[in-house]
Each structure stands twice: as C-alpha cells, then as structure tokens.
Design an enzyme around this catalytic site. Structure first.
Site, PDB file in Angstrom:
ATOM      1  N   CYS A  96      -9.516  -0.133  52.764  1.00 35.52           N
ATOM      2  CA  CYS A  96      -8.437   0.274  51.847  1.00 35.52           C
ATOM      3  C   CYS A  96      -7.457   1.283  52.469  1.00 35.52           C
ATOM      4  CB  CYS A  96      -9.060   0.781  50.559  1.00 35.52           C
ATOM      5  SG  CYS A  96      -7.932   0.705  49.178  1.00 35.52           S
ATOM      6  N   HIS A 195     -14.026  -2.372  48.520  1.00 34.88           N
ATOM      7  CA  HIS A 195     -14.956  -1.248  48.382  1.00 34.88           C
ATOM      8  C   HIS A 195     -16.264  -1.792  47.815  1.00 34.88           C
ATOM      9  CE1 HIS A 195     -12.011   2.035  48.830  1.00 34.88           C
ATOM     10  NE2 HIS A 195     -11.190   1.343  48.077  1.00 34.88           N
TER      11      HIS A 195
HETATM   12  N1  GLN Z   1      -3.889   5.194  48.097  1.00 36.77           N
HETATM   13  C1  GLN Z   1      -3.993   3.817  48.572  1.00 36.77           C
HETATM   14  C2  GLN Z   1      -3.602   2.811  47.483  1.00 36.77           C
HETATM   15  O1  GLN Z   1      -3.676   3.103  46.316  1.00 36.77           O
HETATM   16  C3  GLN Z   1      -5.404   3.525  49.019  1.00 36.77           C
HETATM   17  C4  GLN Z   1      -6.427   3.731  47.914  1.00 36.77           C
HETATM   18  C5  GLN Z   1      -7.850   3.493  48.375  1.00 36.77           C
HETATM   19  O2  GLN Z   1      -8.217   3.814  49.520  1.00 36.77           O
HETATM   20  N2  GLN Z   1      -8.650   2.947  47.435  1.00 36.77           N
HETATM   21  O3  GLN Z   1      -3.268   1.663  47.837  1.00 36.77           O
END
Ligand code: GLN
Length: 244
Positions: A96, A195
């Site tokens: 992510c 995730h």
């Molecule tokens: N801030 C980034 C987004 O919202 C990554 C978020 C995350 O790592 N879950 O795309």
C-alpha cells in the site's frame, strides 16, 4: 550434511509503516523460513542510516499519509542503494503506502507531490474516494491461482513500461478500480494493496518470494519442500469463496 540455508531481511521503517497488521508479513516470512529449515536474519531499518546492504529480502508496510511524508523524505537517501539491490535481483515486498513510494511519485489530494524511489515504473494519484474491502485476485503462475487480502487506500496506482501487475482483480478494486490490475512487479520488486496481513493468507506467495530470495542469494534453482498448509489453504479458500 545439507548446508544450512540462510537469508537476511531488511524491514524498512517498521515503526512508521505498519498499518492494518502488516507486521504479520514479517511473521509469515519468519515462520515459513523456520518450517523450511532456513535461518532468517531480520534487521529493522528505522532510518536510512541503519541500512547496511546487501540483503536478500526488503519489506515495507503501509502507512497513513503523515507517515508516508516522513518516510518519503528519508528513503530518498537510500534510493540508489535500493536500486542497486533491485538490479541484483533482491526480493522486495511493499504494501500500500510503501508500494506507492516504490513508484515515481504519490500526488496527494492537495496536489502536493511525494517523490518515490523509482523501483517500479508506476505512479499514484490520490483518488476522491477510499477503496475499503476484501479483495480476491487471480494470479497466473501459482497454485492456488488466487490471492486474497484487504484493501484500504485512496491512492490510484497506474503501471507503465516493464512494470506489470501481480494479479487480475476478481472482487475488489486493486490498483485503481479501473483496469482490474492488482499490485505490480518489476524484476523481483513486488508491490500490492493487499493488507490483511497479506502473506499469512497467501502461503503459496510467501514461499514463492522465499524461493526467489534463495535463488538470488545462492545463484541456483530452488524448489521448496512441501509443508502442511492445510489450515492456511482452507482459510484462503474460504476467503476466495466468500468473495463470490
Ligand atoms: N495513504 C495512502 C492511501 O490512502 C496509503 C494508505 C495505506 O498504506 N493503507 O492511498
């Protein structure tokens, strides 16, 4: 006497980039290496000064926008080292927010740009809505031919050049909710929005990364012994079936 296989893993920014249980990916690497009789040395890299290359595997988790800004600044100092490691076929897994920083840039809602480190030929722009939910995707070269995980991101990631997706979305949004791609790969650099954490739900993908890391380190072909994954794969299949 069979030589003891060893691997080293650098965990990038574990204190800043550890969202939605991404630490579970490290535990999956640890346990599966142990079950395969491989000794895994893990080094935490909390700032760029901590990094002493080479390593066989690099991992970075996801992070909130604020943490991403802090990491985006510091990781520039080791960009060239990490590009060298990529070109030496080290294995990278980024999740992510970490994945977004492995591309060229992350353009936030307010138009501000976070420079990435160009490990992947990809770029990310913040979308107007947040993609949250379970993802099931199809991967052509593994068995089972599915990957499962949980996504929570507003970033829309677009791949170009030699950087190709890891899998095709069956259920969920993936990279951008438009082109049905999920994740990215260039050489042995992998990025994914999954995730969950990702690796414990996908033992076949974990072993694939371990196999690549062994082949890079020992410059030889490896096929990992089959271990009893009944529980993991039953869970995986339940999550795939749940998606339909
Ligand atoms: N801030 C980034 C987004 O919202 C990554 C978020 C995350 O790592 N879950 O795309």
């Amino acid at each position: 006497m069979k030589k003891k296989l060893t691997l080293s893993l650098a965990h990038l920014y574990p204190e800043l980039m550890n969202l939605y249980g991404d630490m579970g990916n490290i535990i999956a690497f640890q346990k599966r290496c142990e079950w395969h009789g491989i000794s895994l040395l893990i080094e935490n890299i909390n700032t760029s000064e901590d990094l002493k290359c080479p390593h066989d595997i690099y991992f970075i988790g996801g992070g909130q926008d604020r943490q991403q800004v802090d990491v985006a600044y510091d990781i520039q100092k080791i960009k060239n080292l990490l590009i060298q490691e990529r070109d030496n076929n080290a294995v990278f897994l980024s999740i992510c927010g970490g994945y977004q920083l492995f591309g060229h840039y992350y353009k936030a809602q307010d138009g501000s740009m976070l420079k990435g480190i160009d490990l992947l030929d990809a770029y990310t722009v913040a979308g107007k809505k947040r993609f949250i939910g379970n993802v099931t995707a199809k991967i052509d070269y593994l068995s089972p031919n599915t990957l499962v995980g949980f996504e929570n991101h507003s970033g829309l990631t677009y791949l170009q050049g030699e950087t190709k997706p890891i899998s095709q979305v069956i259920v969920g949004h993936g990279n951008n909710g438009e082109d049905k791609t999920e994740g990215a790969r260039y050489k042995n650099v992998f990025g994914t929005y999954l995730h969950g954490s990702f690796l414990p739900k996908n033992p076949h993908f974990t072993d694939y990364l371990i196999k690549l890391a062994l082949e890079k380190k020992y410059n030889d072909k490896f096929n990992l012994d089959i271990i009893d994954d009944t529980i993991e794969l039953n869970t995986h299949k339940k999550l795939v079936n749940k998606a339909y």
